[in-house]
Design an enzyme around this catalytic site. Structure first.
Site, PDB file in Angstrom:
ATOM      1  N   THR A  29     -30.779  35.878  78.990  1.00  0.00           N
ATOM      2  CA  THR A  29     -29.255  35.856  79.457  1.00  0.00           C
ATOM      3  C   THR A  29     -28.408  34.756  78.818  1.00  0.00           C
ATOM      4  O   THR A  29     -27.349  34.824  78.390  1.00  0.00           O
ATOM      5  CB  THR A  29     -29.158  35.625  80.926  1.00  0.00           C
ATOM      6  OG1 THR A  29     -29.900  36.792  81.477  1.00  0.00           O
ATOM      7  CG2 THR A  29     -27.576  35.852  81.376  1.00  0.00           C
TER       8      THR A  29
ATOM      9  N   HIS B 184     -27.844  35.414  75.202  1.00  0.00           N
ATOM     10  CA  HIS B 184     -26.641  36.709  75.075  1.00  0.00           C
ATOM     11  C   HIS B 184     -25.502  35.875  75.236  1.00  0.00           C
ATOM     12  O   HIS B 184     -24.362  36.239  74.412  1.00  0.00           O
ATOM     13  CB  HIS B 184     -26.736  37.637  76.134  1.00  0.00           C
ATOM     14  CG  HIS B 184     -27.898  38.602  76.033  1.00  0.00           C
ATOM     15  ND1 HIS B 184     -27.916  39.327  74.958  1.00  0.00           N
ATOM     16  CD2 HIS B 184     -28.906  38.817  76.607  1.00  0.00           C
ATOM     17  CE1 HIS B 184     -28.871  40.263  75.222  1.00  0.00           C
ATOM     18  NE2 HIS B 184     -29.424  39.856  76.348  1.00  0.00           N
TER      19      HIS B 184
HETATM   20 ZN   LIG Z   1     -32.482  34.416  83.923  1.00  0.00          ZN
END
Ligand SMILES: [Zn+2]
Ligand SMILES: [Zn+2]
Length: 349
Positions: free
Chosen positions: A42, A45
């Site tokens: 994440t 990203h």
């Molecule tokens: Zn995570």
């Protein structure tokens, strides 16, 4: 005012270490000295500012990072049961506590869910402010590095646990950190045979070290023939999807036996088509999505298993770096040379 180092996402696609004030606790908050913090997909990203990040409701600037472990420094008003020096890990799902799902024991899928380190300042800093509801006191026997991995381990563990893998043939798609944690969990929970799939030889090697019984590279092996051959053509009992690869999921669901279970954790970048009749209805496939950990039954289980060395997840942690070397950690993770990268923001050895 005292200051600290923090990795701040300043503008879209740009982050840097800054000296920022050490925050103080508001009502219902806890100040944690961050000993270990793990880099997650994440975070990559967000750093890339891809289409997911653009639509994730982020407000810049903010301090990156959500997977962490450290020590309580102080607590704000209305926080009880915690004292300075307590070793804690952090649940990243911040529930409202009042909505229909929260009141029905499903805080992890709260209707008003926000995420620590994504919708508020996170843990890539010497100190972090954490909502008290997300603080989990953990046993001393779990060291800081493993403590920082409990959040992603919990996601994988819960998907495997709720798929009832005991005595089953389990196919795990994708050997990123979540898939690898799923391999370790499946072994701990008594799976009969765990088959790990990935196109990366180095990831498959880690899968072997965390206990996979069989390693398959779909670019080299006819997975379909192999699986049908050793399941009397019935197919596997359980598929854990941790690759986010649409084609892998579409092909593998045909290898699920009748009445089998599919646990979805990976996030394909686009909608995925299925032959619902053939692949799900007539088969009575049980298909479930998993968004994080149950709060907090998943944590209880993972804590007990980790603190007694019964979850073999060590090989997933490939790099430990000071926070100042975050660019190197991100570079290695993007290249796939690193699996899980851990930072030590407070500088402990
Ligand atoms: Zn995570
Ligand atoms: Zn809620």
């Amino acid at each position: 005012m005292e200051t600290m180092n923090a990795l701040v996402n300043t503008t879209p696609g740009h982050a840097e270490i800054q000296r920022v004030p050490i925050p103080s606790c508001g009502k219902g908050e806890v100040l944690v000295r961050v000993q270990s913090a793990a880099l997650c997909g994440t975070d990559l990203h967000i750093l890339e500012w891809d289409s997911w990040a653009q639509g994730a409701g982020l407000r810049l600037p903010f301090i990156l990072g959500h997977e962490c472990c450290g020590d309580v420094v102080s607590t704000g008003e209305d926080v009880s049961g915690l004292r300075a020096g307590d070793k804690v890990a952090v649940e990243t799902h911040v529930p409202c506590g009042r909505c229909d799902r929260c009141l029905n024991g499903e805080q992890h899928i709260c209707h008003n869910l926000t995420l620590f380190g994504i919708h508020m300042n996170g843990c890539f800093a010497e100190y972090a402010i954490v909502p008290a509801i997300c603080i989990r006191k953990i046993p001393e026997a779990i060291d800081y590095d493993f403590g920082s991995l409990m959040e992603p381990i919990g996601t994988a563990f819960r998907a495997v646990f709720e798929s009832h893998v005991g005595g089953c043939n389990v196919l795990i798609l994708g050997c990123g950190p979540i898939g690898l944690f799923a391999v370790a969990s499946a072994k701990t929970l008594g799976a009969h045979q765990v088959t790990a799939c990935d196109v990366s030889a180095s990831r498959l090697d880690i899968a072997r070290r965390v206990g996979a019984d069989r390693l398959l590279n779909p670019q080299e092996t006819d997975i379909r023939a192999l699986i049908l051959n050793d399941t009397h053509s019935y197919g596997v009992d359980v598929i854990i999807e941790a690759s986010g690869n649409a084609a892998a999921l579409q092909e593998s669901i045909r290898l699920l036996r009748k009445g089998g279970t599919v646990a979805l954790i990976g996030l394909p970048g686009q909608p995925v088509a299925f032959d619902i009749g053939k692949d799900i209805v007539f088969k009575e496939a049980k298909v479930t999505g998993f968004h994080g950990r149950r709060m907090f039954s998943t944590w209880s289980r993972v804590e007990r298993l980790l603190s007694t060395n019964r979850l073999n997840v060590g090989p997933v942690m490939t790099h430990v770096l000071p926070l100042e070397q975050w660019r190197e950690g991100v570079r290695l993770a993007r290249l796939g040379e690193a699996c899980k990268v851990i930072f030590h923001p407070a500088g402990h050895a």
